[in-house]
Design an enzyme around this catalytic site. Structure first.
Site, PDB file in Angstrom:
ATOM      1  N   ASP A 150      40.817  -2.463 -40.491  1.00  0.00           N
ATOM      2  CA  ASP A 150      41.491  -2.145 -41.753  1.00  0.00           C
ATOM      3  C   ASP A 150      42.627  -3.127 -42.076  1.00  0.00           C
ATOM      4  OD1 ASP A 150      39.906   0.241 -41.759  1.00  0.00           O
ATOM      5  OD2 ASP A 150      41.400   1.192 -40.471  1.00  0.00           O
TER       6      ASP A 150
ATOM      7  N   GLU B 271      35.205   5.659 -48.800  1.00  0.00           N
ATOM      8  CA  GLU B 271      36.625   5.645 -48.450  1.00  0.00           C
ATOM      9  C   GLU B 271      37.210   4.257 -48.691  1.00  0.00           C
ATOM     10  OE1 GLU B 271      36.625   6.896 -44.384  1.00  0.00           O
ATOM     11  OE2 GLU B 271      35.648   5.097 -43.647  1.00  0.00           O
TER      12      GLU B 271
END
Length: 319
Positions: A38, A206
């Site tokens: 991420d 997401e």
């Protein structure tokens, strides 16, 4: 500055418009400590700083956007509220930007598979590791909520309004409006906007990242399964809208609230499950910054960086 390899953009755009299948490019060259999840990156006056999930938000720095060195973490000690949402004090999915002469970082605290989650805000005068001051919770969810407060992303729209998109599974991608003066929830606009979801359980979308390009806002999101090494099925899709709050539609006109999304990057060659993306603008163009699992290294998560091109219809592609 050294640039990422770029094939002839006109050829790539022509193939895109014709609908021809062509191979995705490999990630641009990066070296050093590039084992990340991420990632979010920004260019400061002195260097590039990249933050990622785990380790009080792991930090890496670079002078050339190629070689990265592990450089501590955003936080030296965890804020006390983290433990309410993560017994291991484990923050996730940071989002860094510079606004009004200071650096802002939104990030999530949760445990895997739970929506007992919260999004926090930290500020820094420099953006450098160890310089961040926590400003507390911006938005939180509980196990009775119909959405999940993780994977935040800040958007400042063309009118100067601030928005925070976020979400994972449950009902998908949500958005709230923020006060620019505080970076926290807007005092009068309390709407919980709905941007994207999947029509099929487990509603696996997401990691939103919204950017403005031309007349549109583009919502990049990660679909399907993350964090399973070589079994990961993550992929990056995009939709666009003339309004930051939607509706977002894909190239065919299908709404992202009905499962729509135009593919940007998916598993290919040694790259497995690319996702957890952020979009960064630099001197040589827009960049897609993401993680993937390296088929040639037993599924180790690695940093991926590619330039983004925009075809004649205004849709993004990586090269």
């Amino acid at each position: 500055m050294r640039r990422l390899f770029r094939p002839a953009a006109a050829i790539v755009a022509a193939l895109t418009l014709m609908g021809a299948a062509f191979a995705y490019p490999g990630p641009g060259r990066v070296t050093g400590d590039v084992v990340v999840h991420d990632p979010t990156m920004i260019r400061t006056s002195s260097n590039y700083v990249l933050y990622s999930t785990h380790g009080y938000l792991e930090a890496r720095t670079s002078t050339d956007r190629i070689h990265f060195t592990r450089s501590g973490s955003a936080f030296r000690t965890p804020p006390s509220w983290w433990r309410t949402y993560s017994s291991g004090n484990d923050p996730w999915a940071p989002d860094i930007s510079q606004q009004g002469g200071r650096y802002l970082m939104y990030y999530a605290v949760s445990s895997f598979g739970s929506n007992n989650s919260a999004i926090g805000l930290a500020t820094s005068p420099t953006g450098q590791p160890g310089s961040w001051s926590d400003q507390g919770i911006v938005h939180s969810t509980t196990t009775s909520s119909d959405h999940n407060a993780i994977d935040p992303n800040l958007l400042v729209d063309a009118s100067g309004r601030w928005w925070l998109s976020f979400g994972s599974y449950w009902t998908g991608i949500r958005m709230i409006r923020l006060e620019p003066s505080t970076g926290k929830r807007h005092s009068s606009d309390r709407t919980l906007y709905h941007l994207a979801t999947r029509p099929d359980a487990p509603y696996a979308v997401e990691a939103p990242d919204i950017v403005r390009h031309g007349d549109y806002y583009y919502l990049f999101a990660s679909y399907d399964r993350c964090c399973a090494g070589l079994d990961s099925t993550y992929k990056i899709k995009v939709g666009r809208s003339t309004s930051p709050t939607g509706p977002y539609v894909d190239r065919s006109g299908r709404s992202m609230l009905s499962g729509g999304g135009t593919m940007v990057l998916e598993t290919h060659d040694q790259v497995v499950g690319p996702g957890g993306q952020s979009v960064m603008s630099d001197v040589d163009g827009d960049l897609l910054v993401y993680h993937y699992y390296d088929r040639n290294d037993n599924g180790t998560p690695k940093l991926g960086v590619n330039l983004i091109g925009w075809d004649s219809a205004g849709w993004p592609y990586v090269y």
